[in-house]
Design a protein around this motif. Sequence first.
Motif, mmCIF file in Angstrom:
data_model
loop_
_atom_site.group_PDB
_atom_site.id
_atom_site.type_symbol
_atom_site.label_atom_id
_atom_site.label_comp_id
_atom_site.label_asym_id
_atom_site.label_seq_id
_atom_site.Cartn_x
_atom_site.Cartn_y
_atom_site.Cartn_z
ATOM 1 N N TYR A 14 -67.143 -16.959 -22.737
ATOM 2 C CA TYR A 14 -66.153 -15.751 -23.218
ATOM 3 C C TYR A 14 -66.343 -14.821 -22.042
ATOM 4 C CZ TYR A 14 -64.136 -12.220 -26.148
ATOM 5 O OH TYR A 14 -63.360 -11.367 -26.423
ATOM 6 N N HIS A 41 -63.351 -13.476 -19.915
ATOM 7 C CA HIS A 41 -62.544 -12.493 -20.163
ATOM 8 C C HIS A 41 -62.779 -11.065 -19.768
ATOM 9 C CE1 HIS A 41 -59.520 -10.294 -22.577
ATOM 10 N NE2 HIS A 41 -60.650 -9.824 -23.299
ATOM 11 N N HIS A 72 -66.099 -4.358 -23.187
ATOM 12 C CA HIS A 72 -65.085 -3.816 -24.098
ATOM 13 C C HIS A 72 -65.129 -4.642 -25.287
ATOM 14 C CE1 HIS A 72 -62.318 -6.810 -22.519
ATOM 15 N NE2 HIS A 72 -61.754 -6.909 -23.797
ATOM 16 N N ASP A 73 -65.683 -5.815 -25.621
ATOM 17 C CA ASP A 73 -65.804 -6.447 -26.520
ATOM 18 C C ASP A 73 -67.048 -6.550 -27.156
ATOM 19 O OD1 ASP A 73 -63.032 -7.245 -27.137
ATOM 20 O OD2 ASP A 73 -62.914 -8.863 -25.469
ATOM 21 N N ASP A 111 -56.764 -5.579 -20.903
ATOM 22 C CA ASP A 111 -57.112 -6.562 -21.921
ATOM 23 C C ASP A 111 -55.904 -7.306 -22.486
ATOM 24 O OD1 ASP A 111 -58.909 -7.697 -23.985
ATOM 25 O OD2 ASP A 111 -57.915 -6.340 -25.161
ATOM 26 N N ASN A 121 -55.149 -11.340 -21.940
ATOM 27 C CA ASN A 121 -54.927 -12.108 -23.387
ATOM 28 C C ASN A 121 -53.464 -12.869 -23.117
ATOM 29 O OD1 ASN A 121 -57.397 -11.794 -24.399
ATOM 30 N ND2 ASN A 121 -56.733 -9.924 -25.708
HETATM 31 MN MN MN Z 1 -60.453 -8.236 -25.028
#
Ligand code: MN
Length: 704
Positions: free
Chosen positions: A45, A48, A72-73, A139, A143
């Motif tokens: 992950y 990202h 940020h996540d 972001d 994505n």
């Molecule tokens: Mn994100």
Amino acid sequence: MAAVPVLDEKRFAYLKPSDFTRLADAYRFSEAAHAGQKRQSGEPYVSHPLAVAEILAGWRLDGQTLMAAFLHDVMEDASVTKTEISDTFGRPVAELVDGVSKLDKIEFQSAEDAQAGNFRKMLLAMARDVRVILIKLADRLHNMRTLGAVPPAKRRRIARETMEIYAPIANRLGLNALYHELEELAFSHLHPLRYSVLAKATKAARGNRREVISKTEVAMRSKLVDSGIGAAVTGREKHLYSTYKKMVEKQLSFSEVHDIYGFRVVVNTVPDCYLALGALHALYKPIPGKFKDYIAIPKANGYQSLHTALIDPYGLPVEVQIRTEHMHHVAESGVASHWMYKDEEESLSDLQKQAHLWLQSLLEIQNQSGDSAEFLEHVKVDLFPDEVYVFTPKGRIMSLPRGATAVDFAYAVHTDIGNRCVAAKVNGELVPLRGELRNGDRVEIITASHAKPNPAWLQYVRTGKARANIRHFLKTMQYEESASLGERLLEQALKALGTGLAGIDDASWERVVRDSVSRSRQEMLADIGLGKQLPAVIARRLLRHADSARDEAKATGSVTIRGTEGMAVQLASCCRPIPGDQIVGSIKKGQGLVVHATDCAQIERSRRIEPEQWIDVEWDPGTTRLFLAAIKVTVANQRGVLAKVASEIADAGANIDSISMDDDRSLYTTMAFVLEVANRRHLARVMRSLRRLPDVKKIARVRE
Ligand code: MN
């Protein structure tokens, strides 16, 4: 399993070493928080957040923004708390992460254009700091670049959201390169077939014309050199989506659209822009009406350039953009250019100020160029928010002024909803009606068919619509209540004269109304109810009696009240009469009927010297509402005694409206209660059961 990617120092080389060290800490933190999590593509992950930070580094953003990008996540996906981030990386970073997480929580649902506009405004208004939006956009870009790994249904939803929400925001903020990339990616996922057909056709067209285009490019370069202008000339790729849009909007075929190709000329100074323009117009004939000076009058998002179109020797149109290096930079990175990392110590508040100045200057430019209303509204609302955007239960977005409450929301939905609202739920939880709404709140209004607007609402509603509706309702209600009371008062006065309302003909009414200040029969009845006219006087006029009205005070018979008349009938707060008490009413100008207990000390004098103001009233035996009565209870000063008294009152079926106690620390203390009871018998029952409590020494009804 793919290896966890490492931090590529070169991409962050513009940062100070100390900033880079902190950045590396944030990366390790993110790696640990997301350990074991995978993206849909199967990669770890953390790849990202790393990619998002690298995109932002490409825009040369400051260290805080990059740290926040790594994190940020972690709040959403790894349940790290804001406090934890704040303790480890400082409050500004935590605020940025929190801001991005909040944006992630709201989902765009409606397909309507107007709703998309509101949703964009809501996102911008929610992000107090422009950097939150920049992180969110980076972001979204990553994505979108990796959307192929996502299942088709979700892919389409994200692509549509990107097209309708995020690409326009990037455009609004002047992030041109990002804007076009988001649009191209969204287009390719929304219409994969059309995208690939257009891509193939464009490639073929370029191949066919390559020779022509390179000849034109060479001719332009040497013309600029001959004119002594230092310039870089590049061929400009047409974006597939803008080609597609043009075909759809203007109903053109591909060849009609693609006959145009473009160049970009970047020069050193603003005067050079105009010199280059002159040189190129001398080289090829310009197409009339195609020249646009966006240097003198920049576009809404700050974009500056000269645009012109020429006819090349083969008769094909050529579009040219001429701009300085600086303009090129602003065109590519817009608002982000103000957050660019600088070596010298520049505080973030200075940067924030600069970004705001930039936006401000956009406003001023727009002011001069007309056509500004729409833009002005957007930038003002978006980045200096004075509005809030909230959802209805069905997902519609409503815009309300800042500080608006659930009552404002209810009236904005519908006047009837406002008039009948009794409670509100925000994000599923019951809240007081006066609570301020915040961006992104989902608001649900609970109504009751018998409910009415409360005058207290006027103290906190913010919208003109709510205010006007509440005022209107109260006024109408008061008027109707007054008229109905006036009718009863007049009936009583007429009875005393041996007749009744039924015995009065229309002609008498007309004559009396004409000779009075009232404009209609209804208004006259309301005036009687409000005490502006004496019922006995009107009764006599209706019967053409000329005698003094004073005699009427002696009239027998009385007015029945229920206590539910609202503002037209008030129960005096000095003696607080309840059903069962002997009562008497006074009619005063503008106050309607005020009801006192017959033995009230306050009214003794007035009843003696102005008897004409007083009329007999009695309780309607059928009244069902509860009435306020005050009692005083003296108790032994012991722990828990208040609870005992309160539960005894509740057991006797009465409500407690308010309690006050003296601060006495001696053996006994006195508590004053205002209770809601049905009538005198009910109150007596409550007092009897209190008296039975061993701690209660004395108890009395208060009437003063
Ligand atoms: Mn994100």
